[in-house]
Design an enzyme around this catalytic site. Structure first.
Site, PDB file in Angstrom:
ATOM      1  N   THR A 107      42.929  42.703  34.244  1.00  0.00           N
ATOM      2  CA  THR A 107      43.207  41.838  34.855  1.00  0.00           C
ATOM      3  C   THR A 107      44.325  41.655  34.286  1.00  0.00           C
ATOM      4  OG1 THR A 107      40.880  41.275  36.026  1.00  0.00           O
ATOM      5  CG2 THR A 107      43.006  39.440  35.882  1.00  0.00           C
ATOM      6  N   GLY A 164      35.037  38.675  41.698  1.00  0.00           N
ATOM      7  CA  GLY A 164      35.024  37.796  40.648  1.00  0.00           C
ATOM      8  C   GLY A 164      35.679  36.785  40.619  1.00  0.00           C
ATOM      9  N   ASP A 165      35.542  36.084  39.392  1.00  0.00           N
ATOM     10  CA  ASP A 165      36.447  34.838  39.602  1.00  0.00           C
ATOM     11  C   ASP A 165      37.865  34.810  39.670  1.00  0.00           C
ATOM     12  OD1 ASP A 165      37.055  36.003  36.570  1.00  0.00           O
ATOM     13  OD2 ASP A 165      38.141  34.775  36.169  1.00  0.00           O
ATOM     14  N   THR A 219      40.917  36.194  32.593  1.00  0.00           N
ATOM     15  CA  THR A 219      40.241  37.024  32.546  1.00  0.00           C
ATOM     16  C   THR A 219      39.575  36.856  31.885  1.00  0.00           C
ATOM     17  OG1 THR A 219      41.384  39.247  32.105  1.00  0.00           O
ATOM     18  CG2 THR A 219      42.648  37.344  30.596  1.00  0.00           C
ATOM     19  N   GLY A 220      38.196  37.675  31.918  1.00  0.00           N
ATOM     20  CA  GLY A 220      37.069  38.178  31.533  1.00  0.00           C
ATOM     21  C   GLY A 220      35.618  37.941  32.189  1.00  0.00           C
TER      22      GLY A 220
END
Ligand code: ASP
Length: 327
Positions: A194, A224-225, A245-246
């Protein structure tokens, strides 16, 4: 009445100061076995993005403009998991998410599951500035940007050979791009790619943006987030701007970006301590993997991650450019 923000305003920020930080994803960078020339390629794109941001901020441009333009550079590079070069979903398609937030007004825009928008970060900005909504998804988001003059691209534009091969491997081995042994130590492969940017402009305004193809081999239109305000992206003047990111699920459950801002706003912590507590204590306790970049009203910049590396960079008013990959 005392404003919550007074807690973080004990020293006045320096007028005309500016700074910017970027990330290109966190993960098990060591195991990517990057050659020296590949590392240079990554560093070159990070550096180009930083120069774009520096030129905008130095000439008095806004943090919002810097965040959008810098992220576009990273989206246009096939090296990162955003825009061109995004990872593939289980069905072989590419679905991208992005968000941008203006710390001055708390206005925000976000898109999810878009397949034909060359620069999802610009779509997010367009939603923020030209619609009464914050978050649009899929073909609805695409229709909106077209109505507002943006051209769509053929979905083929986003595909790269490397990502196709990664999907084949992920399907064969039945895993997403990064599978974790939840002792927190064993990352079997890959990285999150990301991209994100946070900036402080000369007028003292903060902004944050994040753009992603999400997780490799994702199914069921998973989001996602990154496009979720408060989870992967957040900005509030006089407090901080954050891009994460993750593994998105970990960041959503722990509302990490806003968690960092809250620790500063209500808990009176410095940026460094707030980020350390959110990432190294809260996220780690939950076996969460990933990291973030963050900036405060003074132009302090923090990089923090639980993974072995994060593609990252920063630049300040004095023209100090920095890029990093591993720890
Ligand atoms: N956070 C992103 C997501 O979960 C992935 C990434 O950071 O690479 O969609």
């Amino acid at each position: 009445m005392v404003s919550c923000k007074d807690n973080v305003k004990s020293k006045k920020p320096e007028a005309g100061n500016f700074a910017l930080a970027i990330h290109g994803g966190s993960g098990n960078i060591d195991k990517m076995n990057l050659s020296d020339s590949e590392k240079l390629e990554y560093q070159h794109v990070l550096d180009s993005a930083l120069h774009v941001g520096y030129a905008i901020l130095q000439t008095g441009g806004t943090s919002m403009m810097a965040v959008e333009k810098v992220i576009k550079v990273l989206e246009n590079s096939p090296l990162f998991n955003a825009g061109k070069g995004s990872v593939l979903c289980n069905d072989g398609s590419i679905e991208m998410d992005a968000a941008i937030m203006d710390g001055k007004t708390l206005d925000a825009g976000a898109v999810a599951g878009v397949r034909r928008i060359k620069n999802p970060i610009s779509a997010a900005k367009m939603i923020m500035s030209k619609s009464k909504y914050v978050f649009l998804y899929g073909t609805g988001a695409e229709d909106f940007v077209v109505e507002n003059g943006m051209k769509l691209v053929d979905p083929e534009y986003f595909f790269t050979k490397k990502r196709k091969e990664q999907l084949e491997k992920a399907i064969k081995e039945e895993k997403d791009e990064m599978i974790l042994d939840h002792d927190g130590k064993t990352e079997t492969e890959g990285k999150y790619g990301t991209v994100g940017c946070v900036a402080l402009d000369q007028a003292g305004n903060l902004a944050a943006g994040t753009s992603t193809g999400g997780l490799m081999n994702k199914k069921f239109h998973r989001i996602g987030d990154s496009p979720l305000i408060g989870s992967g992206t957040y900005a509030e003047n006089d407090v901080c701007a954050v891009s994460c990111t993750g593994r998105g699920e970990d960041f959503i459950k722990n509302v990490i970006a806003y968690d960092i801002a809250s620790r500063m706003k209500y808990g009176h912590l410095s940026l460094e301590d707030a980020v350390a507590q959110s990432i190294q204590i809260k996220l780690r306790e939950e076996k969460g993997r990933g990291g973030c970049i963050a900036i405060d009203a003074y132009g302090n910049i923090v990089f923090n991650f639980t993974t072995s590396g994060m593609f990252r960079g920063s630049v300040d008013k004095k023209g100090n450019f920095y890029t990093g990959i591993g720890r």
